[in-house]
Scaffold this active site. Sequence first.
Site, mmCIF file in Angstrom:
data_model
loop_
_atom_site.group_PDB
_atom_site.id
_atom_site.type_symbol
_atom_site.label_atom_id
_atom_site.label_comp_id
_atom_site.label_asym_id
_atom_site.label_seq_id
_atom_site.Cartn_x
_atom_site.Cartn_y
_atom_site.Cartn_z
ATOM 1 N N HIS A 72 0.847 -1.200 0.000
ATOM 2 C CA HIS A 72 0.000 0.000 0.000
ATOM 3 C C HIS A 72 0.883 1.250 0.000
ATOM 4 O O HIS A 72 1.855 1.326 0.757
ATOM 5 C CB HIS A 72 -0.916 -0.004 1.231
ATOM 6 C CG HIS A 72 -1.817 1.183 1.259
ATOM 7 N ND1 HIS A 72 -2.972 1.248 0.511
ATOM 8 C CD2 HIS A 72 -1.703 2.377 1.885
ATOM 9 C CE1 HIS A 72 -3.542 2.425 0.696
ATOM 10 N NE2 HIS A 72 -2.789 3.138 1.527
ATOM 11 N N GLU A 129 8.539 0.843 -2.611
ATOM 12 C CA GLU A 129 7.685 -0.351 -2.732
ATOM 13 C C GLU A 129 8.455 -1.494 -3.378
ATOM 14 O O GLU A 129 8.374 -2.643 -2.945
ATOM 15 C CB GLU A 129 6.454 -0.046 -3.597
ATOM 16 C CG GLU A 129 5.436 0.859 -2.950
ATOM 17 C CD GLU A 129 4.170 1.007 -3.784
ATOM 18 O OE1 GLU A 129 3.182 1.473 -3.235
ATOM 19 O OE2 GLU A 129 4.164 0.653 -4.985
HETATM 20 C C1 GAR Z 1 1.187 0.563 -6.146
HETATM 21 O O1 GAR Z 1 1.642 1.849 -5.842
HETATM 22 C C2 GAR Z 1 0.464 -0.044 -4.954
HETATM 23 O O2 GAR Z 1 0.982 0.381 -3.734
HETATM 24 C C3 GAR Z 1 -0.923 0.491 -5.165
HETATM 25 O O3 GAR Z 1 -1.127 0.399 -6.549
HETATM 26 C C4 GAR Z 1 0.099 0.617 -7.217
HETATM 27 C C5 GAR Z 1 0.260 -0.454 -8.267
HETATM 28 O O4 GAR Z 1 1.350 -0.185 -9.092
HETATM 29 N N1 GAR Z 1 -1.874 -0.260 -4.422
HETATM 30 C C6 GAR Z 1 -2.913 0.299 -3.806
HETATM 31 O O5 GAR Z 1 -3.161 1.480 -3.843
HETATM 32 C C7 GAR Z 1 -3.798 -0.683 -3.052
HETATM 33 N N2 GAR Z 1 -4.697 0.013 -2.218
HETATM 34 P P1 GAR Z 1 1.956 -1.310 -10.018
HETATM 35 O O6 GAR Z 1 0.796 -1.963 -10.777
HETATM 36 O O7 GAR Z 1 2.865 -0.576 -10.940
HETATM 37 O O8 GAR Z 1 2.694 -2.303 -9.151
#
Ligand code: GAR
Length: 200
Positions: free
Chosen positions: A108, A173
């Site tokens: 998150h 992340e």
């Molecule tokens: C990420 O930043 C993750 O933390 C967020 O979606 C993005 C996905 O990026 N998740 C949330 O907000 C869940 N509540 P990605 O598809 O490039 O990995």
Amino acid sequence: MSKTNVAVFVSGSGTNLQAVIDSGIESANIAVVACDTPGVMAIERARKHGIPVELVDSRDFESREEFERQIVAKIDRYDIGLVVLAGFMRILTPYFLGRFANRIINIHPSLLPSFPGTNSVRQALDYGVKQTGCTVHFVREEVDAGPIILQAVVPVTEEDTEETLLEKVHAEEHRILPEAIRLFCEGKLTLSGRKVLISF
Ligand code: GAR
């Protein structure tokens, strides 16, 4: 070292999936990528690395549980030991949570419990916090409220826009998600109430 079969759930661009693939975690086998949205970049990333993709279009189902039952039927054949939500934009029902109890983790883009839900980077910027970050946590029924495994802090500067801040949060992340997967697969995480104890 024995490997845990991991299912990575995605809905979008899949940069976290890419980071997990690239980190080559010895104790984890990325057995399958599960996706709820046709045509997203994450599917391409998985295919490029020869990882099977199970696509179940959420729009084809009337209820969240029906959708989940279909996706579970598809991933059951991979003997999954860990489910990783990596940008998977759906709230899970008690059915799915029970099916993989204490074996679902989520990334998150905020320092939980601050800024749960959607648009967390925007929320942090608008609130005027001086630090934000990201959190990997076990998934519980209450959204973004499960026991915290790892967090990373990102400073917010006055020059930051949503785009620059998102970029910095993403970089963190991509570091802590693979690390949390490794710790789980090596059996180094123990739940104690709502705390996660880590044996390094
Ligand atoms: C990420 O930043 C993750 O933390 C967020 O979606 C993005 C996905 O990026 N998740 C949330 O907000 C869940 N509540 P990605 O598809 O490039 O990995």
